[in-house]
Design an enzyme around this catalytic site. Structure first.
Site, PDB file in Angstrom:
ATOM      1  N   CYS A 243      -3.082   7.090   5.922  1.00  0.00           N
ATOM      2  CA  CYS A 243      -2.796   6.734   4.528  1.00  0.00           C
ATOM      3  C   CYS A 243      -4.052   6.645   3.685  1.00  0.00           C
ATOM      4  O   CYS A 243      -3.985   6.708   2.452  1.00  0.00           O
ATOM      5  CB  CYS A 243      -2.021   5.423   4.470  1.00  0.00           C
ATOM      6  SG  CYS A 243      -2.823   4.039   5.267  1.00  0.00           S
TER       7      CYS A 243
ATOM      8  N   GLU B  54       0.891  -1.173   0.000  1.00  0.00           N
ATOM      9  CA  GLU B  54       0.000   0.000   0.000  1.00  0.00           C
ATOM     10  C   GLU B  54       0.917   1.207   0.000  1.00  0.00           C
ATOM     11  O   GLU B  54       1.490   1.576   1.016  1.00  0.00           O
ATOM     12  CB  GLU B  54      -0.894   0.002   1.243  1.00  0.00           C
ATOM     13  CG  GLU B  54      -1.859   1.177   1.263  1.00  0.00           C
ATOM     14  CD  GLU B  54      -2.719   1.207   2.523  1.00  0.00           C
ATOM     15  OE1 GLU B  54      -3.230   2.309   2.855  1.00  0.00           O
ATOM     16  OE2 GLU B  54      -2.871   0.162   3.170  1.00  0.00           O
TER      17      GLU B  54
END
Length: 285
Positions: free
Chosen positions: A243, A204
């Site tokens: 995030c 990610e």
């Protein structure tokens, strides 16, 4: 260190000095930087005319200063550990006041073996003692049945060691899966490392986290629409790094005005204030 030296000199001088002569102390800050250390040593030797330099700590600093000392016949007392220091042509002008790397690393290896370690990965700062330390660790561990499986010598000035730690994990045959959240450059490196052992990887990585809203999101005024608006509004609750926080919205122009009106209305209702107040929805940013 300087405070201790000053206190010690004051105590010695208070007792009559050395052979009836008081000690004069000059202090320079090496900043644990070889270039600064050399400049400081030049001043102490050429200007202050000291007879000894005491207290160089980092092995890199001692290695840089040592030639100035033996060339000028100035004693150098150091607490640096690198074996390479006393291998220099110091002509007797270097005295080390702590165990060297050979002794320290040997004892560390014995401890690891006693604790049952079987496979050890080394992570060392880029200093003169790094290679000697790792070689000595492997040597002693091997006698106790432990193995040094790899090592990384990193730049101690960098702000993060995530790529080094990632390499240690991604190249270990004991790891069955690697999941990494972070920036793109490190993600690429971890993929390369994991490929050596064909370890599955999930990444990610950093990006602009856009939220995309198509026209049919407003087909009905229902819970789905409410959740869609809430998803965009979540950026306003971010008080640190998240995030998944939306950083921009891509909205179908046919619903743009109405959708944004709903989002802005909800944002306006967010109560900011004391985070200890249970009615507060958003604390300090």
């Amino acid at each position: 260190m300087a405070k201790v030296a000053k206190a010690l000199v004051a105590r010695i001088n208070g007792a009559g000095g050395v052979l009836g002569r008081p000690i004069a102390l000059d202090v320079e800050d090496s900043q644990t930087n070889p270039t600064v250390s050399v400049q400081a040593a030049h001043k102490l030797i050429d200007v202050n005319k000291v007879v000894a330099i005491v207290g160089t700590w980092a092995s890199a600093d001692t290695t840089a200063v040592a030639p100035l000392c033996w060339q000028s016949h100035t004693m150098l007392f150091c607490v640096s550990g690198a074996d390479s220091i006393t291998k220099l042509p110091h002509q007797g002008y270097i005295i080390r006041t702590q165990p060297n790397t050979h002794l320290q690393s040997g004892r560390a290896a014995q401890f690891l073996v006693q604790e049952g370690a079987k496979r050890v990965f080394g992570l060392s700062a880029q200093t003169p003692f790094a290679v000697d330390s790792w070689n000595r660790l492997k040597e002693v561990m091997a006698k106790g049945g432990a193995t040094g499986v790899g090592d990384i010598i990193y730049d101690p000035k960098q702000t993060s060691f995530r790529s080094e730690i990632g390499k240690a994990l991604a190249t270990s045959p004991r790891i069955a899966k690697v999941a990494f959240t972070g920036e793109t450059v490190t993600g690429r490196l971890i993929m390369q490392y994991a490929a050596q052992n064909l370890i599955p990887v999930t990444l990610e990585l950093g990006g602009k986290s856009p939220n995309i809203f198509f026209a049919d999101v407003m087909a009905d005024d229902d819970d789905f629409l409410d959740k869609a608006v809430e998803g965009l509004v979540l950026y306003a609750f971010n008080k640190g790094e998240v995030c998944t926080a939306p950083s921009r919205a891509l909205i179908d122009e046919r619903i743009y005005d109405e959708f944004m009106a709903r989002a802005l209305d909800r944002i306006a209702k967010i109560r900011q204030g004391d985070p200890l107040d249970t009615g507060t929805r958003s604390g300090p940013q």
